[in-house]
Design a protein around this motif. Structure first.
Motif, PDB file in Angstrom:
ATOM      1  N   PHE A  56      12.193  -2.293  -9.883  1.00 32.82           N
ATOM      2  CA  PHE A  56      12.797  -3.084  -8.798  1.00 32.82           C
ATOM      3  C   PHE A  56      11.787  -3.227  -7.654  1.00 32.82           C
ATOM      4  N   TYR A  57      11.108  -2.132  -7.330  1.00 35.68           N
ATOM      5  CA  TYR A  57      10.134  -2.134  -6.223  1.00 35.68           C
ATOM      6  C   TYR A  57       9.017  -3.145  -6.480  1.00 35.68           C
ATOM      7  N   GLU A  58       8.463  -3.118  -7.701  1.00 35.59           N
ATOM      8  CA  GLU A  58       7.357  -4.037  -8.034  1.00 35.59           C
ATOM      9  C   GLU A  58       7.828  -5.491  -7.958  1.00 35.59           C
ATOM     10  N   ARG A  59       9.030  -5.727  -8.453  1.00 37.10           N
ATOM     11  CA  ARG A  59       9.584  -7.091  -8.469  1.00 37.10           C
ATOM     12  C   ARG A  59       9.643  -7.658  -7.039  1.00 37.10           C
ATOM     13  N   ILE A  60      10.196  -6.873  -6.117  1.00 35.55           N
ATOM     14  CA  ILE A  60      10.345  -7.380  -4.741  1.00 35.55           C
ATOM     15  C   ILE A  60       8.980  -7.499  -4.064  1.00 35.55           C
ATOM     16  N   MET A  61       8.112  -6.493  -4.281  1.00 32.98           N
ATOM     17  CA  MET A  61       6.782  -6.527  -3.656  1.00 32.98           C
ATOM     18  C   MET A  61       5.968  -7.726  -4.123  1.00 32.98           C
ATOM     19  N   GLY A 108       0.793  -1.229   0.000  1.00 27.86           N
ATOM     20  CA  GLY A 108       0.000   0.000   0.000  1.00 27.86           C
ATOM     21  C   GLY A 108       0.822   1.273   0.000  1.00 27.86           C
ATOM     22  N   ARG A 109       2.166   1.152   0.055  1.00 29.11           N
ATOM     23  CA  ARG A 109       3.009   2.358  -0.008  1.00 29.11           C
ATOM     24  C   ARG A 109       3.814   2.342  -1.297  1.00 29.11           C
ATOM     25  N   SER A 110       4.265   3.513  -1.706  1.00 30.76           N
ATOM     26  CA  SER A 110       5.081   3.569  -2.926  1.00 30.76           C
ATOM     27  C   SER A 110       6.487   4.009  -2.531  1.00 30.76           C
ATOM     28  N   PRO A 111       7.467   3.831  -3.430  1.00 27.52           N
ATOM     29  CA  PRO A 111       8.842   4.238  -3.101  1.00 27.52           C
ATOM     30  C   PRO A 111       8.941   5.721  -2.729  1.00 27.52           C
ATOM     31  N   ASP A 112       7.967   6.534  -3.172  1.00 29.21           N
ATOM     32  CA  ASP A 112       8.029   7.980  -2.859  1.00 29.21           C
ATOM     33  C   ASP A 112       7.797   8.251  -1.373  1.00 29.21           C
ATOM     34  N   ASP A 113       7.245   7.266  -0.662  1.00 26.59           N
ATOM     35  CA  ASP A 113       6.933   7.494   0.756  1.00 26.59           C
ATOM     36  C   ASP A 113       8.100   7.170   1.683  1.00 26.59           C
ATOM     37  N   PRO A 115       6.701   4.013   7.867  1.00 28.83           N
ATOM     38  CA  PRO A 115       5.314   3.569   7.729  1.00 28.83           C
ATOM     39  C   PRO A 115       4.633   3.443   9.080  1.00 28.83           C
ATOM     40  N   PRO A 116       3.296   3.515   9.129  1.00 30.38           N
ATOM     41  CA  PRO A 116       2.579   3.375  10.396  1.00 30.38           C
ATOM     42  C   PRO A 116       2.942   2.042  11.042  1.00 30.38           C
ATOM     43  N   GLY A 117       3.226   2.098  12.334  1.00 33.50           N
ATOM     44  CA  GLY A 117       3.549   0.869  13.053  1.00 33.50           C
ATOM     45  C   GLY A 117       5.003   0.449  12.935  1.00 33.50           C
ATOM     46  N   THR A 146       4.573 -10.618  -1.678  1.00 29.61           N
ATOM     47  CA  THR A 146       3.117 -10.748  -1.535  1.00 29.61           C
ATOM     48  C   THR A 146       2.632 -12.129  -1.960  1.00 29.61           C
ATOM     49  N   ASN A 147       3.300 -12.731  -2.942  1.00 24.41           N
ATOM     50  CA  ASN A 147       2.801 -13.988  -3.516  1.00 24.41           C
ATOM     51  C   ASN A 147       3.448 -15.256  -2.965  1.00 24.41           C
TER      52      ASN A 147
END
Length: 447
Positions: free
Chosen positions: A189-194, A148-153, A158-160, A198-199
């Motif tokens: 790179f971000y999408e690849r790791i996420m 739910g977060r993007s590299p720009d954040d 992140p919360p918690g 996730t899967n």
């Protein structure tokens, strides 16, 4: 008694990743589990000697396809510059059919992977469980990859996120800009790791609860996946190959704990002015030193890039070497008193389990997190301060080294005490074996 499993391993084509996977394979093979290890043909020669259980660990070589932009014959990260990583990722993605065929024939129970985000799909198709094996620090993953977060954040925790000093400072957030760069075919790179996180069926991390427990718990809560820890997964000391004679003789000329050893990993190639500043900073310490780095950009040898008059001034006490050295054996030599490193995760552990003082010059995003973990959370090392240019000065490098090497330094004594405490707990055989046994039990339940 639980049954033995068959695991496939498919790490990213970087030696830091492949060796970490192979250390894990050795631990699993030691308990009688079978491993099929997928790797590029060119990597076989370097990895074969590290296979301690050839009756249980089988190498399966892949033909790496040519990709526009990838130098001819390039198969691993040591064949390319960091900027070409995306082409190598494309080549890795294009081995998918070969991997799928191997899985269909080998019928593994588990498939370990890291950058090949499509492995969970193949595992699902053939009834195997996919294990995402993370070879970087949990702290780095916990802030960089959150659903739910993007590299720009990234500048904002992140919360918690656990209360921690392991955070980027404002001016460094650009070191994570590579997360949104293309990395392989049609993915960043971000999408690849996420996608991989996730899967997958389960996440495993090369770390221990004592050091990074709060970050591991955070990852578990965010991805709703069981997180299994392997422990530090350090290679057994290899007593069959002693330290090369030239280094044994050279190091033995100096007092115990007096030599500074500096290495920045296999992927970092410095600009010429950065390289010269590093050499001059070492000279300025007044201490004996050994620097092992690749020749800087634009130079074919180390010699041609050295500062004017440098070799004569440091003759007898300083060596700059442009080729591979036996780092674990050098660090274990009694003459080494300080390890100056980029703080890649492998080097971080190697520094921790030896007695030398530790100074870090992190270069890339993950290394900055590792450095914060070591210098600010655990207080076992010192980070070299940077100039506005993003690099460091010879004065700041030599000052950091002196701050831990001077016998009367308060900071030096603090990090020495903390380091000794961590080293004792990490090298106690019970800790390592305990992690491995628990990890294997959890895997057996999974299959």
């Amino acid at each position: 008694m639980m049954s033995k499993f068959h695991a496939f391993m498919f790490p990213w084509f970087g030696f830091g990743h492949m060796t970490a996977f192979l250390h894990l394979a050795n631990k699993l093979a030691e308990k009688g589990h079978k491993i099929t290890f997928l790797l590029p043909k060119k990597a076989l020669k370097q990895l074969e000697p590290l296979n301690l259980f050839p009756d249980y660990i089988f190498f399966h070589t892949l033909t790496i396809p040519s990709v526009d932009g990838l130098p001819a014959g390039a198969e691993t990260t040591s064949d390319i510059q960091i900027s070409s990583g995306s082409f190598l990722a494309s080549a890795m993605d294009r081995t998918r059919n070969q991997v799928q065929e191997a899985v269909s024939i080998g019928k593994p129970d588990l498939i370990f992977f890291d950058f090949a985000h499509w492995i969970p799909e193949i595992a699902g198709e053939y009834g195997a469980r996919s294990v995402n094996f993370i070879t970087i620090s949990a702290a780095c993953v916990a802030i960089s990859f959150v659903p739910g977060r993007s590299p720009d954040d990234l500048a904002v925790p992140p919360p918690g996120y656990p209360s921690s000093k392991v955070l980027l400072r404002g001016q460094e957030t650009n070191c994570f800009s590579f997360l949104s760069h293309p990395f392989g075919d049609n993915t960043t790179f971000y999408e690849r790791i996420m996608i991989g996180l996730t899967n997958c069926d389960v996440i495993s991390i090369r770390t221990c609860q004592e050091m990074e427990g709060k970050f591991c718990d955070f990852i578990e809560s965010q991805f709703q996946r069981e997180v299994l820890l392997t422990g530090p997964m350090l290679p057994e000391p290899d007593n069959s190959k002693p330290l090369e004679d030239q280094w044994m003789q050279w190091l033995s000329r100096f007092e115990p704990g007096s030599v500074v050893y500096c290495a920045l990993g296999s992927q970092i190639i410095l600009e010429k002015d950065q390289f010269q500043e590093l050499c001059l900073g070492m000279e300025l310490t007044g201490l004996p030193f050994l620097v092992a780095v690749k020749p800087p950009k634009g130079s074919s040898t180390i010699q041609e890039a050295l500062p004017n008059g440098f070799e004569e001034r440091v003759k007898g006490r300083g060596v700059v070497w442009g080729r591979w050295v036996q780092q674990p054996l050098i660090l274990a030599h009694p003459s080494i008193g300080c390890f100056v490193s980029h703080c890649g995760f492998g080097s971080m552990w190697e520094g921790l389990v030896n007695d030398c003082q530790i100074v870090f010059i992190p270069h890339l995003g993950e290394q900055i997190f590792n450095t914060r973990l070591m210098s600010e959370e655990l207080e076992v090392s010192v980070e070299v301060e940077r100039e506005d240019t993003g690099w460091f000065s010879k004065e700041s490098l030599s000052g950091s080294i002196r701050s831990v090497m001077d016998k009367d330094s308060e900071l030096g004594n603090l990090v020495r005490r903390n380091h000794a405490k961590w080293k004792d707990s990490l090298v106690s055989t019970g800790l390592m074996n305990g992690y491995v046994n628990k990890f294997i039990e959890a895997l057996q339940k999974l299959v």
